[in-house]
Design an enzyme around this catalytic site. Structure first.
Site, PDB file in Angstrom:
ATOM      1  CD  GLN A   1      -1.050   9.659   8.562  1.00  0.00           C
ATOM      2  OE1 GLN A   1      -1.255  10.454   9.451  1.00  0.00           O
ATOM      3  NE2 GLN A   1      -1.454   9.845   7.326  1.00  0.00           N
ATOM      4  N   GLY A   2       2.432   6.587   9.119  1.00  0.00           N
ATOM      5  CA  GLY A   2       3.827   6.831   8.777  1.00  0.00           C
ATOM      6  C   GLY A   2       4.716   5.642   9.093  1.00  0.00           C
ATOM      7  CG  ASP A   3       5.006   3.848  12.751  1.00  0.00           C
ATOM      8  OD1 ASP A   3       6.083   4.466  12.653  1.00  0.00           O
ATOM      9  OD2 ASP A   3       4.258   3.937  13.744  1.00  0.00           O
ATOM     10  CB  SER A   4       2.356   2.011   6.402  1.00  0.00           C
ATOM     11  OG  SER A   4       1.071   1.821   6.906  1.00  0.00           O
TER      12      SER A   4
ATOM     13  CG  HIS B   1      -0.527   0.366   2.489  1.00  0.00           C
ATOM     14  ND1 HIS B   1      -0.509  -0.490   3.550  1.00  0.00           N
ATOM     15  CD2 HIS B   1      -0.044   1.535   2.958  1.00  0.00           C
ATOM     16  CE1 HIS B   1      -0.035   0.132   4.614  1.00  0.00           C
ATOM     17  NE2 HIS B   1       0.256   1.364   4.281  1.00  0.00           N
TER      18      HIS B   1
ATOM     19  CG  ASP C   1      -0.236  -3.856   2.659  1.00  0.00           C
ATOM     20  OD1 ASP C   1       0.329  -3.378   1.656  1.00  0.00           O
ATOM     21  OD2 ASP C   1      -0.554  -3.192   3.664  1.00  0.00           O
TER      22      ASP C   1
END
Ligand code: 4AZ
Length: 259
Positions: A209-212, A73, A119
């Protein structure tokens, strides 16, 4: 973590009211929460991804000198020319480490959205890095996924839901949970066998958020890739990670057997 904006883009084609509501809630809540500062020197294979302007948008793991494992993603909508990999830089504001361009992006052919599983993506770097790599979990690593086992998540993402990204790498310890606990929380969006559930029942510690795309590790191997969740560190909403061992075959083909 995925940027909320990227996730929104990825899910919008589903076009359902449910999808939009779910996405809206993700966009409103950004998520390492409850962790502590860490150094890349202690986790030399952790990297982050930036756009051409140098803005960090996801994490990743160096799995071979020229291969980075991240979340599909994070990069499904991106061209290789638009993404950079930053290695060896604990603090985004420092000039430490190296910035490397991409030669290619492979996303798992079964990937459609984070909610569908698969993913996972592999980035090929234009030049090899002289850094330690992290071994990928494989079919023999069932014990690494045992509920109750502690795993470490790393990232430069938000340190609270809705918060700003961190400048300095952060690390948090989270317990692996039974698949049934994420199924109870997320219904059919959680796919056992494709995803790993991790976090405390009471919340408080999570990826955000941002760790993905970043690593979930235990036993010296990459067991998960930060994928999704509802909000960050909320009670009853564990983090969801791509189950690396489930994709060992296709990852070996891309990364090599050394992992
Ligand atoms: C994200 O938006 C995200 N708490 C990443 C991880 C989690 C939630 C959201 C899990 O990138």
């Amino acid at each position: 973590m995925l940027l909320a904006a990227l996730l929104w883009t990825a899910l919008t084609p589903l076009g359902t009211a449910v999808g939009e509501a779910r996405f809206g809630s993700l966009a409103a809540e950004r998520p390492v929460v409850g962790g502590e500062p860490a150094r890349v020197a202690d986790h030399p294979w952790v990297v982050y991804l930036t756009d051409r302007r140098g803005e960090q948008f996801c994490g990743g793991t160096l799995a071979a000198p020229d291969k980075v494992v991240t979340a599909a993603h994070c990069v499904a909508e991106q061209r290789p020319a638009d993404v950079r990999v930053v290695a060896g830089r604990t603090d985004k504001n420092s000039g430490a480490g190296t910035v490397t361009e991409l030669a290619g992006i492979w996303t798992h052919p079964d990937y459609g959205s984070a909610y569908g599983g698969a993913d996972v993506a592999v980035l090929t770097l234009r030049s090899s890095l002289s850094r330690p790599t992290l071994v990928l979990a494989d079919e023999q690593d069932d014990q690494l996924y045992r509920p109750g086992r502690t795993a470490t998540v790393l990232g430069w993402g938000a340190t609270s839901e809705g918060g700003v990204p961190a400048d300095v790498l952060r690390r948090a310890e989270v317990p692996i949970r039974a698949d049934s606990e994420c199924s109870a929380a997320y219904g059919g969006d959680f796919v056992p066998g494709a995803m790993v559930c991790a976090g405390y029942p009471e919340g408080g510690v999570d990826s955000c958020q941002g760790d993905s795309g970043g690593p979930l590790t235990t036993g010296g191997k990459l067991v998960g890739v930060v994928s999704w969740g509802i909000g960050c560190a909320r009670p009853g909403n564990p983090g969801v990670y791509t189950e690396v061992a489930a994709y060992a075959d296709s990852l070996r083909a891309r990364v090599g057997s050394r992992g």
